[in-house]
Scaffold this active site. Structure first.
Site, mmCIF file in Angstrom:
data_model
loop_
_atom_site.group_PDB
_atom_site.id
_atom_site.type_symbol
_atom_site.label_atom_id
_atom_site.label_comp_id
_atom_site.label_asym_id
_atom_site.label_seq_id
_atom_site.Cartn_x
_atom_site.Cartn_y
_atom_site.Cartn_z
ATOM 1 N N ASP A 61 -10.676 2.895 -7.528
ATOM 2 C CA ASP A 61 -11.621 3.299 -6.485
ATOM 3 C C ASP A 61 -10.971 4.183 -5.428
ATOM 4 O OD1 ASP A 61 -10.274 0.805 -5.975
ATOM 5 O OD2 ASP A 61 -11.527 0.500 -4.212
ATOM 6 N N HIS A 62 -9.640 4.318 -5.483
ATOM 7 C CA HIS A 62 -8.929 5.140 -4.503
ATOM 8 C C HIS A 62 -8.414 6.460 -5.088
ATOM 9 C CE1 HIS A 62 -8.577 2.029 -1.241
ATOM 10 N NE2 HIS A 62 -8.913 1.282 -2.272
ATOM 11 N N ASP A 106 -5.952 -1.161 1.357
ATOM 12 C CA ASP A 106 -6.100 -2.536 0.886
ATOM 13 C C ASP A 106 -4.812 -3.310 1.152
ATOM 14 O OD1 ASP A 106 -8.295 -1.221 -0.068
ATOM 15 O OD2 ASP A 106 -8.114 -1.940 -2.127
ATOM 16 N N HIS A 141 -13.603 -0.226 4.143
ATOM 17 C CA HIS A 141 -13.558 -0.924 2.854
ATOM 18 C C HIS A 141 -14.565 -2.073 2.859
ATOM 19 C CE1 HIS A 141 -11.624 -2.526 -0.866
ATOM 20 N NE2 HIS A 141 -11.293 -1.253 -1.025
ATOM 21 N N HIS A 187 -5.303 1.866 -7.344
ATOM 22 C CA HIS A 187 -6.515 1.273 -7.910
ATOM 23 C C HIS A 187 -7.581 2.361 -8.036
ATOM 24 C CE1 HIS A 187 -5.454 -3.178 -6.907
ATOM 25 N NE2 HIS A 187 -4.907 -2.759 -8.028
ATOM 26 N N HIS A 234 -0.374 -5.534 -1.738
ATOM 27 C CA HIS A 234 -1.736 -5.616 -2.288
ATOM 28 C C HIS A 234 -1.651 -5.802 -3.793
ATOM 29 C CE1 HIS A 234 -5.931 -5.055 -3.085
ATOM 30 N NE2 HIS A 234 -5.754 -3.893 -3.684
ATOM 31 N N HIS A 291 -2.611 3.458 -2.659
ATOM 32 C CA HIS A 291 -2.249 2.811 -3.918
ATOM 33 C C HIS A 291 -3.120 3.423 -5.013
ATOM 34 C CE1 HIS A 291 -5.767 0.579 -2.620
ATOM 35 N NE2 HIS A 291 -5.857 -0.034 -3.799
#
Length: 301
Positions: free
Chosen positions: A65-66, A211, A269, A63, A140, A61
């Protein structure tokens, strides 16, 4: 066989020991990056994996942090004058965010290296050459998230005793039989592959889920996996907080693995609010063959 190198195992806030999420999967001469958190390029170097033959990124995905490590990685590959095309796979919304991020740095449609974007859809199967990657939707928060099933084919091998008893000589005829084709030997007899091939063995199934706020509906993809890599951001005592932020607890991940006949559970994670021992203890009470991934862990399945 799949070889995994964990490059980043933290939750949204990194720590001195854990980088933002990234996982390198190697199989059949291919090297695939799953997620690319900030600092992933340095983690590739520190792990010894380097940048060679890296030509595909799967995004769970978008977000930050990814995905924030993508510009830095691309900049370095550009400085190294890489001419290989990098294919980024992700949900349509995920790719839109990445495309706009790159455009903000280098202009619309531009990047330091050749890039292709491939939108994922439910049920899509990527043929990676020597193995396949099945893509499935994951819930998520407000993202179009995906999980991935890496599957290597089981293979049937020739049975030496049967070959000898049937009089099949060494050489090309055995190669034909190994490929599943019947052959005619010197005395005129036809030997069928079923007469000389053993049962299928050696196939491997690896499932990677980033996530996720629930495991509902995911059993069909995870069942009988040799290994499940999945998040465990919270402990069960904070299950209500996990729901608010769209994440799982270690107990939920372990119960999911146990219910689906998984061989090994690898949790990632990790939140800095807990000690690793707490997380592992909660999972292992439910699913004993659990472990917590650390940055630079190397696991083969």
């Amino acid at each position: 066989m799949f070889a995994l190198t964990f490059l980043g195992t933290s939750a949204s806030v990194p720590s001195a020991e854990r980088n933002h999420p990234a996982l390198l999967v190697e199989a059949a001469g291919k090297r695939i990056l799953i997620d690319c958190g900030e600092g992933t390029q340095r983690q590739l170097l520190r792990s010894g994996a380097g940048f060679r033959r890296l030509d595909r990124i799967l995004l769970t995905h978008a977000h930050l942090d990814h995905v924030l490590g993508i510009p830095g990685l691309f900049s370095t590959l550009g400085l190294r004058q890489s001419s290989d095309v990098m294919t980024i796979h992700g949900g349509p919304g995920t790719l839109d965010i990445v495309i706009r991020m790159l455009a903000g740095l280098w202009g619309a449609g531009r990047a330091p290296i050749p890039v292709e974007f491939a939108a994922l859809s439910e049920g899509q199967v990527i043929d990676a050459g020597g193995f396949t990657i099945d893509c499935f939707p994951v819930r998520h928060r407000d993202t179009d998230s995906f999980g991935f099933v890496f599957q290597s084919p089981a293979r049937r091998h020739l049975l030496p005793d049967r070959l000898a008893s049937l009089g099949v000589p060494d050489g090309p005829l055995r190669g034909e039989l190994a490929q599943g084709r019947p052959v005619v030997i010197e005395d005129g007899r036809t030997i069928d592959p079923e007469d000389v091939l053993g049962p299928a063995t050696g196939g491997r199934k690896l499932v990677v889920i980033g996530d996720t706020e629930t495991t509902e509906g995911l059993s069909q993809y995870v069942a009988d996996a040799d290994m499940l890599v999945i998040e465990a951001t919270f402990l069960d005592r904070d299950a209500s907080i996990a729901r608010d932020y769209g994440h799982l607890t270690a107990a939920e991940a372990a119960a999911f693995a146990a219910a689906n006949n998984v061989g090994q559970l690898v949790l990632t994670h990790m939140s800095g609010r807990y000690e690793d021992e707490e997380i592992l203890a909660e999972a292992a009470r439910i699913f004993p063959n659990s472990r917590i991934a650390a940055d630079f862990d190397h696991i083969v399945v």
